[in-house]
Design an enzyme around this catalytic site. Structure first.
Site, short mmCIF file in Angstrom:
data_model
loop_
_atom_site.label_atom_id
_atom_site.label_comp_id
_atom_site.label_asym_id
_atom_site.label_seq_id
_atom_site.Cartn_x
_atom_site.Cartn_y
_atom_site.Cartn_z
N GLU A 1 0.83 -1.21 0.00
CA GLU A 1 0.00 0.00 0.00
C GLU A 1 0.86 1.25 0.00
OE1 GLU A 1 -2.30 3.33 1.99
OE2 GLU A 1 -0.40 2.39 2.48
N GLU A 2 1.96 1.19 0.76
CA GLU A 2 2.81 2.37 0.90
C GLU A 2 3.54 2.74 -0.39
OE1 GLU A 2 2.50 4.20 3.30
OE2 GLU A 2 2.11 3.10 5.15
#
Length: 435
Positions: free
Chosen positions: A167-168
């Protein structure tokens, strides 16, 4: 969260849940399920966070995509779910030259054509262990899934949980999952709930404003606690709900704030420190188990269970008729002037009905102080509540009003006045339903 793109449920909360069907169109079975939603043990959620911290500590201080700490985190969550009776699937993808992992867990049973899904990203940034971002959402989602198993819940809908990788780096894992779902499978997902950062040390209480039914479910939970919420804007489009939303799937979720600064007004209603970030350790090495507000984590974890129990057991079919609603919070001053919430009715032919349904959701700690009126577009006044109920908390009720003498179209107002000292509150929502 990606940057590139304890108070328990009270009797008032139970009453709010019982009235939920009248406010959101949820069937009575769903409302009963909301009351029966379990308290999620804070100690269990914190133990999951301690385990994720230990994984990070043993793997270079982080749980980032492509690092050993992330794979160990996935294995940790998967083992818990396998032991609890879930069917788990490890989905792999490639990003930045490294293998990434999504974990999908399905609870047996429920209508496979109506899937309620909840998820959180499990990866951290490389600079820290990521305990608030997003161990908090991942741990609370995990413990809710385990609570489903403990209760042997048999909801109407099929329950699915997801933990996303990378996600990051730009929502890579959740995008991969959604993009690789056949259109027929996407259409079966009735809602996706996202939990990214829910234990911020200087917390706010933010609710996604995407799908109205999901939003109202969370707002009703917090109304039962007497806690005002705000619309989530800081992380809009920056977390794993975005790929689902872009695919046309209804989404919602909770958030306690990242690097935005808490205002004085927010500190007054939520506590904490104004002029300081909601999470001063956002994306930093200090995002450890010491970087968690237990009260926010506890409340948000219980809110997740409330939503899962309510939204999976009932139906989210809207009530028959045309609904006009205002969900903006309006503060009601203590022993002060009247305030109003307005809905603008358009496109309705002729006069209002003799059975106009008026949905009123007011959070207040002493409803015997309140006078509540419906004001028609021409100024006519229909009293709904006149200082009854004594020390009871909250008005969460649908009234039937004979408004057949009123033209339907125009600005209808809910007017609320507090006529005694000490207790305070706010209008949470107001709606009119025309048959």
């Amino acid at each position: 969260m990606n940057i590139s793109v304890p108070r328990r449920v009270t009797a008032a909360a139970a009453l709010a849940a019982l009235a939920l069907g009248g406010l959101t169109g949820t069937a009575s079975a769903g409302s009963q399920a909301a009351v029966a939603a379990p308290d999620i043990p804070l100690a269990n959620v914190k133990q999951h966070l301690a385990d994720l911290q230990s994984i990070a500590t043993a793997n270079g201080g982080n749980r980032a995509h492509g690092r050993t700490g992330y794979k160990a985190s996935i294995d940790f969550v998967k083992a818990k779910l396998d032991a609890a009776g879930y069917t788990t699937t490890l989905q792999t993808f490639t990003s930045s030259g490294a293998t990434g992992y999504n974990l999908i867990a399905d609870w047996p049973g429920g209508d496979p054509n109506q899937v309620l899904m909840a998820g959180s990203h499990l990866d951290s940034v490389t600079s820290g262990p990521g305990i608030n971002d997003n161990g908090s959402g991942s741990a609370a989602t995990l413990e809710t899934a385990l609570a489903v198993s403990r209760a042997q819940l048999q909801p109407t809908k099929h329950l699915r949980f997801g933990w996303w990788g990378a996600e990051e780096l730009g929502l890579i894992g959740s995008k991969y999952y959604v993009n690789n779902l056949p259109a027929s499978e996407r259409s079966k997902i009735s809602g996706y709930l996202n939990f990214d950062m829910i234990g911020s040390p200087n917390p706010g209480y933010f609710v996604y404003d995407d799908d109205p039914t999901i939003e109202q479910t969370f707002k009703d939970y917090y109304a039962g606690l007497g806690i005002p919420t705000e619309i989530e804007t800081e992380g809009d489009g920056r977390s794993d709900h975005a790929p689902f939303k872009n695919a046309g799937i209804p989404v919602g979720g909770l958030f306690s704030g990242a690097d935005y600064t808490k205002t004085a007004a927010q500190a007054q209603k939520w506590g904490g420190t104004s002029g300081q970030a909601f999470d001063r350790c956002y994306h930093s090495s200090c995002d450890t188990t010491a970087n968690i507000n237990d009260t926010a984590l506890d409340r948000n974890a219980d809110a997740i269970a409330y939503a899962i129990w309510n939204l999976s057991t009932g139906t989210t079919t809207p009530p028959t008729g045309t609904v006009f609603e205002n969900t903006a919070d309006v503060s009601v001053p203590d022993n002060g002037a009247a305030v109003t919430s307005t809905v603008n009715v358009t496109g309705v032919t002729g006069n209002a009905p003799s059975t106009l349904k008026v949905g009123v959701n007011i959070v207040h700690t002493y409803i015997g102080d309140l006078v509540v009126d419906l004001i028609a577009p021409d100024g006519s006044v229909y009293n709904l509540h006149n200082r009854a109920g004594g020390s009871a908390d909250n008005i969460n009720q649908t009234y039937t009003v004979n408004a057949s003498s009123e033209v339907a179209n125009g600005a209808w107002k809910l007017r609320v006045q507090d006529k005694a000292s000490v207790d305070t509150g706010y209008i949470n929502s107001f709606k009119l339903t025309f048959p």
